[in-house]
Design a protein around this motif. Structure first.
Motif, PDB file in Angstrom:
ATOM      1  N   ASN A 538     -10.210   1.342  -8.743  1.00 34.32           N
ATOM      2  CA  ASN A 538      -9.282   1.836  -7.721  1.00 34.32           C
ATOM      3  C   ASN A 538      -8.104   2.512  -8.401  1.00 34.32           C
ATOM      4  N   ASP A 541      -4.211   2.849  -5.198  1.00 38.61           N
ATOM      5  CA  ASP A 541      -3.337   1.833  -4.598  1.00 38.61           C
ATOM      6  C   ASP A 541      -1.887   2.119  -5.010  1.00 38.61           C
ATOM      7  N   ASP A 614     -13.933  -1.680  -2.729  1.00 39.28           N
ATOM      8  CA  ASP A 614     -13.641  -0.543  -3.618  1.00 39.28           C
ATOM      9  C   ASP A 614     -14.905   0.263  -3.938  1.00 39.28           C
TER      10      ASP A 614
END
Length: 639
Positions: A538, A541, A614
């Protein structure tokens, strides 16, 4: 003292190679060589000075009187003057007194091929041999295993004049002292290589060694050539590679140096638009002149041959590649195709890299190149310049810019970090936090970190955790490995007293652990230049300022999961995607209390759940320590 005798080390083939720019062992011919002729010991001198009317050797053996020992010019229009002087011994100082055909100008020059020089501020060359019995056979036979591009390459950049100084007199350490103190320290901290800022002889300390006059001589500030060989030898015996900064980009105008050598623009380009560097007030080599190419490539191979050097980091490549570098409109002339690229430089750099890699196995060349010039670290047969690696200046600038921001603002700038992955695999990149980043008001690396004292050091540990888990090889300037507070000062020692303080000692422990991790975890080096070696978990974020990714080796079981928390907020119950089932084992945590961190960590058993997240098939819930880099492995042995 006996007069000059006719003698030559050159063959016709040597001269042909020299004129063609293909003689890469010139140091065996030009310069001053201790030899024996017809049972008589003495020195053979040879110097390239095609615009000279007369050339004589002057020195302490003839009271520096011009004309006492004249050399003879060769008949073959090579411009080489030579001769044998009996009776001269090692340690004799000398120069060349040159009277030019250009208006009778007289220059007194140090030998461009001297193996040893007087200690600055003195400027004479010194007769010296390079005999030495090396003890690094094991390293030399196996160094390819250390230096290949799929091996860990963690470089400690060192300025010999200021790593450590001795006593109240603030004197330099010697090469022999470095062979004990530096070798032990680098071995302790776990770096795989040392890179020395230029060790070739230079006249002016504030140049840090980047304004060279003695290209074939290690500086006499710290000892003689054999003393430097001992230092390299000891590093090799300790399993540590040696890289030298090499400066083929420019040279100073000092009267005893290469500039206007024989009363003409011999080494420098005669057109000031190509032959003068406005930033450094220095001269630029004429890369289109074959004899100059022979000189430079011979110099590179000299260090690899006589000093067992494992790599050359080439300084200021961008300044060589572009005709308009640091020049305003009207101050440069386009190439024959109307472009800004220096075609002679491009050709020279390809020849240089081909010569290095074809003659020496297990070495690397590294380009300090700050632009988007394509294929710097790609083979010449594919159209590249042929370097093994290139400094990733964009990563360095973006990363330091990001880390200087207060943590509350970082969520708006996460792209500064993720952007590097869009071009990481366009070159074989080395991530540098070098000497240039800790001078001239930029502050030390530690000094750039925001927040209170705890946060500054937590940020620094996080930065290093990010650096060592990012694809690419690593370079760290001395002092940064223990959080040097002040900017680098070339006139004084590093602030070693800081290691008595827990936060600074914690940084050193962090680097030591990261170096060990880099060397022992295949996922961090086996595919460091391949897109197959990296996968995002990821990167988006922004709100929590958290990034997570996977580093991959040849065996999927070696894969590592890296989670970075760029704020001081502890993130509990933070879920990340995982690619396979098992149990997460924490193998590095920059927030470890032993490093000076707060000691926040997960339970020993963090099980992967069969819960997609994810974009991955599985996931796990973690506690993210504040301002931390945490590395996990997946243990699936009990499944």
């Amino acid at each position: 003292m006996n007069k000059v005798q006719t003698y030559s080390l050159f063959t016709d083939f040597d001269i042909d190679l020299f004129k063609a720019g293909k003689h890469f062992r010139l140091y065996e011919k030009l310069g001053a060589h201790l030899i024996e002729v017809d049972g008589v010991k003495g020195v053979y001198f040879a110097v390239w000075a095609p615009s000279a009317r007369t050339v004589s050797v002057v020195g302490d053996f003839n009271y520096w009187i011009q004309g006492e020992h004249p050399l003879q010019v060769r008949w073959d229009s090579s411009g080489i003057w030579e001769g044998f002087i009996p009776g001269i011994e090692q340690g004799t100082t000398y120069k060349y007194k040159i009277q030019s055909n250009n208006g009778g100008i007289i220059t007194e020059k140090a030998d461009p091929f001297a193996f040893y020089c007087e200690k600055p501020p003195h400027t004479a060359s010194v007769i010296w041999d390079l005999d030495y019995k090396w003890k690094d056979k094991k390293w030399m036979e196996t160094r390819k295993e250390h230096n290949d591009l799929d091996k860990p390459y963690s470089v400690y950049e060192v300025h010999l004049g200021s790593w450590k100084r001795h006593g109240e007199e603030n004197r330099f350490l010697t090469y022999l002292e470095y062979a004990e103190d530096l070798v032990n320290y680098v071995k302790e901290t776990g770096f795989t290589h040392v890179e020395f800022m230029p060790v070739m002889e230079y006249p002016y300390d504030p140049s840090w060694g980047y304004q060279l006059v003695g290209y074939f001589a290690p500086t006499s500030r710290f000892g003689n050539p054999q003393d430097f060989m001992v230092l390299v030898d000891k590093l090799h015996q300790a399993g540590i590679g040696v890289i030298l900064d090499w400066v083929p980009s420019h040279f100073p105008e000092d009267a005893h140096g290469l500039g206007f050598f024989d009363g003409s623009n011999l080494f420098e380009h005669p057109d000031r638009r190509k032959g003068y560097h406005p930033d450094w007030k220095s001269l630029v080599f004429n890369y289109g002149r074959n004899e100059v190419r022979s000189f430079l490539i011979s110099n590179a191979l000299f260090w690899l041959h006589h000093y067992h050097i494992d790599g050359l980091r080439v300084d200021a490549v961008a300044s060589m590649l572009y005709l308009d570098y640091s020049r305003e409109e009207g101050e440069w002339e386009p190439n024959e195709f109307g472009g800004r690229e220096n075609l002679d430089t491009i050709s020279f750099l390809k020849d240089f890299n081909e010569a290095v890699y074809s003659n020496y196995d297990g070495v690397q060349t590294i380009a300090e190149e700050s632009t988007s010039f394509p294929m710097v670290s790609r083979p010449t047969f594919n159209g590249g310049l042929g370097f093994g690696m290139k400094w990733m200046m964009g990563w360095m600038h973006d990363t330091l810019e990001y880390f200087q921001k207060e943590t509350v603002y970082r969520k708006y700038h996460q792209n500064d970090l993720t952007f590097s992955m869009t071009y990481t695999y366009t070159e074989n990149f080395m991530l540098p936090l070098s000497h240039d980043e800790v001078v001239y008001g930029k502050r030390s690396i530690a000094g750039r970190m925001p927040g209170d004292e705890w946060q500054k050091f937590a940020n620094l540990r996080l930065l290093y955790g990010y650096m060592f888990t990012h694809p690419g090889t690593k370079l760290l300037f001395m002092g940064s490995e223990f959080g040097q507070s002040a900017e680098w000062d070339f006139q004084n020692s590093l602030d070693w007293h800081l290691l008595q303080y827990p936060f600074h000692n914690g940084i050193k422990k962090t680097i030591t652990k990261l170096n060990k991790l880099y060397k022992t975890e295949p996922a961090l080096h086996e595919k460091q230049f391949s897109p197959e070696g990296f996968e995002w978990i990821n990167y988006s974020d922004h709100e929590n300022a958290v990034m997570s990714y996977i580093r991959k080796g040849n065996d999927p079981k070696d894969n590592l999961i890296i989670v970075l928390n760029f704020t001081q907020v502890v993130r509990e119950n933070y879920r990340i995607g995982i690619t396979r089932p098992g149990k997460l084992i924490e193998i590095f945590n920059s927030d470890d209390a032993d490093f000076g961190g707060s000691g926040v960590k997960n339970d020993k058993n963090v099980f992967v759940e069969n819960n997609p997240y994810d974009g991955k098939e599985y996931s796990a819930i973690l506690t993210l320590p504040p301002l931390s880099a945490v590395v996990y492995k997946i243990d699936d042995t009990k499944l």
